[in-house]
Write an enzyme that holds these catalytic residues in place. Structure first.
Site, mmCIF file in Angstrom:
data_model
loop_
_atom_site.group_PDB
_atom_site.id
_atom_site.type_symbol
_atom_site.label_atom_id
_atom_site.label_comp_id
_atom_site.label_asym_id
_atom_site.label_seq_id
_atom_site.Cartn_x
_atom_site.Cartn_y
_atom_site.Cartn_z
ATOM 1 N N ASP A 226 0.586 -1.701 0.139
ATOM 2 C CA ASP A 226 0.132 -0.038 -0.267
ATOM 3 C C ASP A 226 0.722 1.145 -0.297
ATOM 4 O OD1 ASP A 226 -2.157 1.831 0.584
ATOM 5 O OD2 ASP A 226 -1.134 1.998 2.662
ATOM 6 N N ASP B 55 0.066 5.261 1.489
ATOM 7 C CA ASP B 55 -0.734 6.282 1.879
ATOM 8 C C ASP B 55 -0.293 5.269 3.594
ATOM 9 O OD1 ASP B 55 -0.402 8.266 0.042
ATOM 10 O OD2 ASP B 55 -2.839 8.032 -0.524
ATOM 11 N N ASP C 267 -1.615 -1.212 5.514
ATOM 12 C CA ASP C 267 -2.148 -0.272 7.250
ATOM 13 C C ASP C 267 -3.376 0.156 7.656
ATOM 14 O OD1 ASP C 267 -2.253 1.643 5.519
ATOM 15 O OD2 ASP C 267 -2.144 3.195 7.382
#
Length: 225
Positions: free
Chosen positions: A10, A12, A172
């Site tokens: 991922d 961001d 995240d």
């Protein structure tokens, strides 16, 4: 059977800390439809979703035309912030570059990204940090259903010819981990991003530092330390 392995990141909240740019752009999106913006934690809770899905969750009373205005206002504000501040708008997390370099040096390991960003946004992030050589597959919101749909991961595996058992998704948010589970691959959560670790229930493990990633991958792939 291929010996290749694939690590999909991922962006961001995992590779880069873009929360200031995201929150600022979200405020512009809400201003565009004359609504008050939710608090920061609520805005960050939707990071990882495609923008249309994010706006639908954040402003459920609006019609599709209102959500479309929010999306365009967000894109314009985010782009303006990025142009004005460059790399400062999305700094790499500590240890990210070093780990990317370490993994890229292993012949059988391929790297990719799966992000809710647009193609334009991802390309800008890669360019500003000089990451062009690292990612052999790049999956963006323009081409796929929103996370947690597994399309991004399945396409990355098809691009690279890597099996499910040899693929790991690093992210995240709960959306990243749910996407990994839906694709049948291992999900590794990280604690430094935008969703608290207790929400990453679908993760195999949650890492606290970037430099823990290579050893964890070796364990997953049952390689010697």
């Amino acid at each position: 059977m291929s010996d290749l392995k694939l690590v999909i990141f991922d962006v961001d909240g995992t590779l880069v800390d873009s929360q200031a740019a995201i929150v600022g752009a979200m405020h512009a999106a809400f201003e565009a439809v004359n609504l008050p913006a939710p608090e920061r934690a609520v805005l960050l809770s939707i990071v990882g979703l495609s923008l249309d899905q994010a706006m639908s969750r954040l402003a459920p009373a609006l019609d599709p035309a209102g959500h479309a205005r929010m999306v365009e206002a967000y894109k314009d504000a985010y782009h303006s912030h990025r142009v004005a501040t460059g790399a400062a708008s999305m700094p790499l997390y500590p240890g990210a570059l070093e780990v990317l370099q370490e993994l890229t040096a292993i012949d059988e390991v391929l790297l990719g990204v799966a992000t809710g960003k647009s193609r334009r946004g991802l390309d800008a992030m890669i360019e500003v940090h000089g990451l062009e050589r690292y990612f052999v597959t790049r999956q963006v919101a323009d081409d796929h259903p929103s996370k947690p749909h597994p399309s991004m991961i399945l396409t990355a595996m098809a691009d690279t010819g890597v099996d499910r058992d040899a693929t790991v998704m690093v992210g995240d948010t709960e959306f990243d981990m749910e996407m990994a589970a839906a694709a049948g691959v291992t999900g590794l959560g990280v604690s430094w991003g935008y969703h608290p670790p207790h929400l990453l229930t679908a993760a195999h493990t949650v890492l606290d530092r970037f430099d823990q990633l290579p050893a964890r991958l070796r364990t997953i792939w049952k390689e010697p330390a």
